[in-house]
Design a protein around this motif. Sequence first.
Motif, PDB file in Angstrom:
ATOM      1  N   GLU A  14      -5.829  32.096 103.799  1.00  0.00           N
ATOM      2  CA  GLU A  14      -6.075  31.194 103.461  1.00  0.00           C
ATOM      3  C   GLU A  14      -7.707  30.942 104.491  1.00  0.00           C
ATOM      4  OE1 GLU A  14      -3.723  29.672 107.441  1.00  0.00           O
ATOM      5  OE2 GLU A  14      -4.043  31.471 105.507  1.00  0.00           O
ATOM      6  N   LYS A  15      -7.208  31.727 105.715  1.00  0.00           N
ATOM      7  CA  LYS A  15      -9.566  31.656 106.643  1.00  0.00           C
ATOM      8  C   LYS A  15      -9.821  32.564 106.739  1.00  0.00           C
ATOM      9  CE  LYS A  15      -7.521  28.168 108.995  1.00  0.00           C
ATOM     10  NZ  LYS A  15      -7.663  27.343 109.959  1.00  0.00           N
ATOM     11  N   LYS A  16     -10.611  32.344 107.600  1.00  0.00           N
ATOM     12  CA  LYS A  16     -10.881  33.538 108.696  1.00  0.00           C
ATOM     13  C   LYS A  16      -9.809  33.834 110.026  1.00  0.00           C
ATOM     14  CE  LYS A  16     -15.675  35.094 107.699  1.00  0.00           C
ATOM     15  NZ  LYS A  16     -16.995  35.078 108.356  1.00  0.00           N
ATOM     16  N   GLY A  17      -9.264  35.078 110.536  1.00  0.00           N
ATOM     17  CA  GLY A  17      -8.440  34.607 112.253  1.00  0.00           C
ATOM     18  C   GLY A  17      -7.502  36.234 111.200  1.00  0.00           C
ATOM     19  N   VAL A  18      -6.559  36.051 112.782  1.00  0.00           N
ATOM     20  CA  VAL A  18      -5.722  36.841 112.976  1.00  0.00           C
ATOM     21  C   VAL A  18      -4.400  36.161 113.139  1.00  0.00           C
ATOM     22  CG1 VAL A  18      -4.906  39.182 113.984  1.00  0.00           C
ATOM     23  CG2 VAL A  18      -6.804  38.732 113.079  1.00  0.00           C
ATOM     24  N   ILE A  19      -3.274  36.169 112.498  1.00  0.00           N
ATOM     25  CA  ILE A  19      -1.749  36.560 113.465  1.00  0.00           C
ATOM     26  C   ILE A  19      -1.352  37.562 113.647  1.00  0.00           C
ATOM     27  CG2 ILE A  19       0.641  35.784 112.319  1.00  0.00           C
ATOM     28  CD1 ILE A  19      -1.204  34.207 109.976  1.00  0.00           C
ATOM     29  N   ILE A  20      -0.873  36.912 115.536  1.00  0.00           N
ATOM     30  CA  ILE A  20       0.378  38.395 115.796  1.00  0.00           C
ATOM     31  C   ILE A  20       1.768  37.327 115.816  1.00  0.00           C
ATOM     32  CG2 ILE A  20       0.574  38.753 118.011  1.00  0.00           C
ATOM     33  CD1 ILE A  20      -1.836  39.968 117.137  1.00  0.00           C
TER      34      ILE A  20
ATOM     35  N   GLY B  44      11.783  44.580 120.763  1.00  0.00           N
ATOM     36  CA  GLY B  44      11.389  43.958 119.544  1.00  0.00           C
ATOM     37  C   GLY B  44      10.117  44.981 119.161  1.00  0.00           C
ATOM     38  N   THR B  45       9.505  44.025 118.225  1.00  0.00           N
ATOM     39  CA  THR B  45       8.566  44.477 117.536  1.00  0.00           C
ATOM     40  C   THR B  45       7.510  43.552 117.905  1.00  0.00           C
ATOM     41  OG1 THR B  45       9.380  42.792 115.259  1.00  0.00           O
ATOM     42  CG2 THR B  45      10.344  44.928 116.164  1.00  0.00           C
ATOM     43  N   CYS B  46       6.091  43.897 117.189  1.00  0.00           N
ATOM     44  CA  CYS B  46       5.285  43.783 116.743  1.00  0.00           C
ATOM     45  C   CYS B  46       4.373  43.721 115.642  1.00  0.00           C
ATOM     46  CB  CYS B  46       3.876  44.215 118.654  1.00  0.00           C
ATOM     47  SG  CYS B  46       4.615  44.318 119.654  1.00  0.00           S
ATOM     48  N   HIS B  47       3.092  42.958 115.168  1.00  0.00           N
ATOM     49  CA  HIS B  47       2.853  42.622 114.134  1.00  0.00           C
ATOM     50  C   HIS B  47       1.606  42.184 114.134  1.00  0.00           C
ATOM     51  CE1 HIS B  47       5.954  44.919 111.879  1.00  0.00           C
ATOM     52  NE2 HIS B  47       6.982  44.019 112.814  1.00  0.00           N
ATOM     53  N   ALA B  48       0.182  42.445 113.115  1.00  0.00           N
ATOM     54  CA  ALA B  48      -0.376  41.599 113.236  1.00  0.00           C
ATOM     55  C   ALA B  48      -1.376  41.629 111.896  1.00  0.00           C
ATOM     56  CB  ALA B  48      -1.552  42.769 113.752  1.00  0.00           C
ATOM     57  N   TYR B  49      -1.736  40.708 111.279  1.00  0.00           N
ATOM     58  CA  TYR B  49      -2.163  41.131 109.568  1.00  0.00           C
ATOM     59  C   TYR B  49      -3.204  39.346 110.245  1.00  0.00           C
ATOM     60  CZ  TYR B  49       1.994  37.729 109.954  1.00  0.00           C
ATOM     61  OH  TYR B  49       2.630  36.252 109.619  1.00  0.00           O
ATOM     62  N   ASN B  50      -3.956  39.878 108.493  1.00  0.00           N
ATOM     63  CA  ASN B  50      -5.197  39.149 108.460  1.00  0.00           C
ATOM     64  C   ASN B  50      -4.727  37.539 108.079  1.00  0.00           C
ATOM     65  OD1 ASN B  50      -7.515  40.053 109.936  1.00  0.00           O
ATOM     66  ND2 ASN B  50      -7.621  41.299 107.794  1.00  0.00           N
ATOM     67  N   ARG B  51      -5.901  36.540 107.966  1.00  0.00           N
ATOM     68  CA  ARG B  51      -5.380  34.707 108.101  1.00  0.00           C
ATOM     69  C   ARG B  51      -5.410  35.094 106.421  1.00  0.00           C
ATOM     70  NH1 ARG B  51      -5.414  30.151 111.674  1.00  0.00           N
ATOM     71  NH2 ARG B  51      -4.648  29.325 109.743  1.00  0.00           N
TER      72      ARG B  51
ATOM     73  N   ASP C  84      -8.268  31.297 114.705  1.00  0.00           N
ATOM     74  CA  ASP C  84      -9.412  30.991 113.896  1.00  0.00           C
ATOM     75  C   ASP C  84     -11.123  31.888 114.272  1.00  0.00           C
ATOM     76  OD1 ASP C  84     -10.197  29.932 115.749  1.00  0.00           O
ATOM     77  OD2 ASP C  84     -11.226  28.233 114.895  1.00  0.00           O
ATOM     78  N   GLY C  85     -10.346  33.545 114.835  1.00  0.00           N
ATOM     79  CA  GLY C  85     -11.538  34.004 115.089  1.00  0.00           C
ATOM     80  C   GLY C  85     -12.310  35.399 113.565  1.00  0.00           C
ATOM     81  N   LEU C  86     -12.256  36.199 113.969  1.00  0.00           N
ATOM     82  CA  LEU C  86     -12.673  37.568 113.399  1.00  0.00           C
ATOM     83  C   LEU C  86     -11.473  37.444 112.555  1.00  0.00           C
ATOM     84  CD1 LEU C  86     -14.647  39.720 115.783  1.00  0.00           C
ATOM     85  CD2 LEU C  86     -15.569  37.560 114.211  1.00  0.00           C
ATOM     86  N   THR C  87     -12.011  38.763 111.070  1.00  0.00           N
ATOM     87  CA  THR C  87     -11.144  38.836 109.907  1.00  0.00           C
ATOM     88  C   THR C  87     -10.859  40.566 110.488  1.00  0.00           C
ATOM     89  OG1 THR C  87     -11.346  37.596 108.509  1.00  0.00           O
ATOM     90  CG2 THR C  87     -10.434  39.524 107.780  1.00  0.00           C
ATOM     91  N   LEU C  88      -9.949  40.790 110.745  1.00  0.00           N
ATOM     92  CA  LEU C  88      -9.533  42.458 110.895  1.00  0.00           C
ATOM     93  C   LEU C  88     -10.222  43.689 109.751  1.00  0.00           C
ATOM     94  CD1 LEU C  88      -7.432  42.037 114.447  1.00  0.00           C
ATOM     95  CD2 LEU C  88     -10.239  42.124 114.137  1.00  0.00           C
TER      96      LEU C  88
END
Length: 487
Positions: free
Chosen positions: A473-479, A464-471, A418-422
């Motif tokens: 519904e609120k600020k933060g990042v999903i890994i 394997g694979t790695c993805h990152a995207y912004n949440r 629930d931190g920053l938006t990138l």
Amino acid sequence: MMMKPTSTVLIVDDQPSMRDVLKRLLRNQGYELAFATNGQEALTKAAELIPDVILLDVMMPIMDGFEVCRRLRADSTLAQVPIIMVTSLKDRDSRLRGIKAGADDFVSKPYDIFELRARIETISKLNRYRRLLTEQAKFEWVIDNSDEAYLILKNNNQIVYANSKARLYLSLPTNKDEPINETFLEVVAKQYHQMYDSQSSPLPIDLTQTKLPRYLVRPDTETAQAFWLRVDVMEMSSESDEKLLNLRNITNTILANRQRWTLQSQISHKLRTPLTIIRTSQYVLENFADLTKEEIKRWLERIDTGGVRLQTEIEEILEYVNLSTITQTTLVPCNASDLLLNITTIKDRLNIESVHVSQQEIENPNKTFIRLSCWAIEVILTEIFSNAKKFHPKGTPILELSVVMLSSDVIRLRISDDGLTLSPEQLEKMWMPYYQGEKYFTGEKEGMGVGLSMVASLIWEVGGTCHAYNRTEKKGVIIELTLPLVK
């Protein structure tokens, strides 16, 4: 309009009128014309220009055309330059002497304009072709003896040339005369995990993109560590449908710097807590004289506990150093239960208060093995958790972590904070070595932390694979990580 010069013709004749005639006959034919008035001047200018053709008159004072021809043939630099000797129409003896001196062809006076032009055009093209073959042979020798791999592809990705190193990396036939029937992409797919784009997802590989490098990863085995290739693409020319590919072995760079980074990370995270306990307890004992015996005993016990924990952590780090040169497949794979235990351990070590964990579709966690060792899982989770804490505005992230078995072959690990938006650029490039890892390799540390590129390298090596995207519904990042399972 005068054509762009393509070949240099050196005209050697002591008579100004004949030089003028030849100049008129050959102008506007696409040649760079040069002139010499005697034999010695001819040798000097030939050495200076290395012409494509020498048009050499036989009858000259002091040094005749035969002597000039012999000297040219004796010079290693000029020995291959074609020489057309100019003789009289029926001078058979001059032609025989010219052949012995090394002449390639003859034209007769008076000149037949069409014959003269045809002979010069033919012999200049043959000479340029010969030079091209010579340069190609030199190029192939240099490339074949290079420490890097090179391929030339047609537009359909068909391999038309591969040097010795490329044939070794791609397991191609060592006999260069044996045709390669498969495309580059088909050859790669047999041995390597797909090349990865900036989101670390397997591509349909687009080799038309030449600005950013691609990466190939051959997974490790019980006898060999993972093998990394960086792929750079260069267009040959705007008129050609060919591409030049450079495959560079960066395995040692990736693995050495991953070892350095993980060692630094392990020391930073593992030793900080016990050292803090010991130093705090020592400070209290030194600065508070009114402590009771019971209080002194408790603080000494804390020092003892910190020391034991410090010793344990150091032993674990030393064990990691010993294991870091061993391939992933020779280490004990981590099961789903160990993964969940690692989450709790790392949470406590990093003093993250809130981590909510859920799991789905894993019927027997103890018998579900991930194709990564426990130390690799620990490194990956430590980096992601510590980033979530470091970049949280208050340093107190709330993490939501789910473990889902997508199929019998793959587990998905999703970590939300629930931190920053990138920014889109940060999301696009956060995993890639060219964005952070290679800067780290040269000593530059910037961006969100080079650890994510190291995390990606561990995961890519096992497919394997790695993805990152912004949440949303609120600020933060999903890994989001997909981790292959041991079959």
